[in-house]
Scaffold this active site. Structure first.
Site, PDB file in Angstrom:
ATOM      1  N   LEU A 214      -7.394   1.424   5.684  1.00 51.09           N
ATOM      2  CA  LEU A 214      -8.215   2.522   6.185  1.00 51.09           C
ATOM      3  C   LEU A 214      -7.344   3.676   6.652  1.00 51.09           C
ATOM      4  O   LEU A 214      -6.348   3.479   7.343  1.00 51.09           O
ATOM      5  CB  LEU A 214      -9.085   2.050   7.356  1.00 51.09           C
TER       6      LEU A 214
ATOM      7  N   ASN B 194       2.126   0.466   3.449  1.00 51.54           N
ATOM      8  CA  ASN B 194       2.381   1.445   4.500  1.00 51.54           C
ATOM      9  C   ASN B 194       3.831   1.896   4.503  1.00 51.54           C
ATOM     10  O   ASN B 194       4.125   3.075   4.735  1.00 51.54           O
ATOM     11  CB  ASN B 194       1.993   0.871   5.862  1.00 51.54           C
TER      12      ASN B 194
ATOM     13  N   LEU C  39       3.189  13.905   0.116  1.00 52.64           N
ATOM     14  CA  LEU C  39       4.367  14.713  -0.190  1.00 52.64           C
ATOM     15  C   LEU C  39       4.289  16.072   0.508  1.00 52.64           C
ATOM     16  O   LEU C  39       4.837  17.049   0.019  1.00 52.64           O
ATOM     17  CB  LEU C  39       4.500  14.928  -1.705  1.00 52.64           C
TER      18      LEU C  39
ATOM     19  N   CYS D 249      -0.243   2.660  12.588  1.00 49.57           N
ATOM     20  CA  CYS D 249       0.149   1.798  11.467  1.00 49.57           C
ATOM     21  C   CYS D 249       1.582   2.005  11.004  1.00 49.57           C
ATOM     22  O   CYS D 249       2.406   1.092  11.087  1.00 49.57           O
ATOM     23  CB  CYS D 249      -0.809   2.004  10.289  1.00 49.57           C
TER      24      CYS D 249
ATOM     25  N   LYS E  72      -2.837  13.111  13.378  1.00 54.79           N
ATOM     26  CA  LYS E  72      -3.398  13.706  12.171  1.00 54.79           C
ATOM     27  C   LYS E  72      -4.766  14.256  12.527  1.00 54.79           C
ATOM     28  O   LYS E  72      -5.330  13.908  13.583  1.00 54.79           O
ATOM     29  CB  LYS E  72      -3.505  12.673  11.040  1.00 54.79           C
TER      30      LYS E  72
END
Length: 429
Positions: A153, A208, A250, A260, A320
């Site tokens: 997720l 990850n 990128l 995570c 984020k």
């Protein structure tokens, strides 16, 4: 099938709501009574777009309920998902105390066959540990299976990812368990990978770690781009068009964070060391990420000189956009570096807030963006919230003391900002 989800944090709540949306009867179990009460009232204790609407929908439909009664919950459900936290210890290893406690609770309270599934991100070999913990705690030798079903997720996109996964990984040594999990996901259209529990556990860590690798690669390359007068955004675009590389992850910036990538990369490196293997590429990934924020601070210092008593506006705190998660957020490292140089910090984030810690008492959290920019000597962009792209920078120039913008997420148009009279510095261009 009746499903029990143990742990109602980010992964557990999302897992519970999505299974309810798929038509299953779900119970969410947590030891935190306050958290359970909030959920029963249709309130999430974290920010995730679209998830609270699902919560309210399925409380009303009766597809989901919440409880703190672990005895009844374990005995009433045959499929049990473990979704508790596995935070990093100081040495980088995963703290398994909560997983162990859940396994022991299941062993003690089970009253018949149970399929126990780990959603939590756990080290390779955890399925075997959970099997042993449950077996040792059993008061009667009821049959059970333990399988691995890792989640993939993205915070801010969890509902979309959970309802439209790009793959489902089932790690199981039991045909019965495999069949049950395949039935559980029968309405979901995506590739299903059936493998061993160890492989499933490693797929999660490796996924990850690879994405973290892409981020640190482009961030380090951005430093070279600055040195040789090349625009890293154009480099990323040219690279990403190659389907073997891909454009995602990128985008150069000030590094990755969240719950995570930092802990999973550290745990994988430690697992390798415990098996006498050196993952030198991943060690460099971590090194680049831990220093990337300093690159933005260096650029700010080059422009302003001493940062002491300079008024710095920080836009964005969450690691984020579309989340309030500040765990390992690069913005925190930026703030701590600025505080160490006696800068005055004005912070604005539309959702996230600083932890209640004495370390951040010198930071002023603003309720309005304009308040953060008032008399600022520089703006540091630390989270790519969409609303920041809509700022009227021509108007804000009159509000600021000095028109300096250091874009740690490369989200603004350099040409437009410079045309407005700003000194604009991105990462790698």
């Amino acid at each position: 099938m009746n499903i029990l989800v143990i742990g109602t944090g980010y992964v557990g709540s999302t897992t519970a709501m999505v299974f309810a949306e798929l038509g299953w009867q779900v119970t969410g179990l947590d030891t935190d009574a306050h958290k359970i009460k909030q959920l029963e009232q249709g309130l999430l204790h974290f920010y995730e777009p679209g998830l609270e609407a699902l919560l309210r929908k399925h409380i009303q439909s009766g597809q989901i309920k919440f409880t703190t009664n672990k005895d009844l919950a374990i005995q009433s459900n045959d499929l049990i998902f473990i979704c508790v936290g596995t935070p990093s210890r100081p040495d980088g290893s995963a703290d398994m105390r909560y997983v162990k406690q859940v396994a022991e609770d299941i062993g003690q309270k089970m009253n018949g066959y149970k399929l126990v599934i780990t959603k939590s991100t756990v080290p390779v070999g955890t399925q075997e540990q959970i099997t042993a913990w449950i077996g040792a705690a059993q008061e009667q030798p009821y049959p059970f299976d333990v399988a691995s079903n890792p989640e993939f997720l993205r915070e801010g996109k969890a509902v979309l990812d959970a309802l439209n996964p790009d793959r489902i990984i089932i790690g199981s040594n039991s045909k019965r368990a495999t069949n049950l999990l395949q039935s559980l996901y029968q309405s979901v259209k995506c590739p299903v990978v059936i493998t061993t529990p160890r492989t499933a556990e490693l797929i999660k860590y490796a996924s990850n770690a690879f994405l973290a690798n892409k981020i640190s690669f482009i961030n380090e390359l951005a430093r070279l781009c600055d040195a040789i007068d090349v625009n890293v955004k154009e480099v990323s675009n040219g690279m990403g068009l190659d389907p073997r590389i891909g454009a995602s992850f990128l985008q150069a910036g000030i590094g990755y964070g969240g719950s995570c990538f930092p802990k999973d990369v550290s745990a994988l490196i430690l697992t390798a060391k415990q098996n006498s293997i050196e993952l030198s590429v991943l060690e460099k990934v971590v090194q680049v990420n831990q220093t990337q924020h300093a690159y933005l601070i260096d650029k700010t210092r080059e422009r302003l000189g001493s940062l002491a008593n300079k008024k710095i506006a920080i836009l964005g705190l969450a690691f984020k956009p579309d989340t309030d998660d500040i765990r390992e957020a690069p913005a925190l490292r930026v703030i701590e570096s600025l505080l160490s140089e006696q800068a005055q910090i004005m912070l604005y984030d539309p959702v996230a807030v600083l932890p209640n810690s004495a370390a951040y008492k010198a930071v002023t959290e603003c309720s309005q963006l304009e308040e953060a920019l008032q008399d600022a000597d520089a703006v540091l962009m630390c989270t790519e919230w969409p609303i920041f792209r809509k700022i009227d920078w021509a108007q804000m120039k009159a509000v600021m003391n000095q028109p300096n913008v250091f874009d740690g997420r490369n989200m603004l148009d350099a040409q437009d900002m410079r045309a407005l009279g700003y000194f604009y510095q991105g990462i790698g261009f």
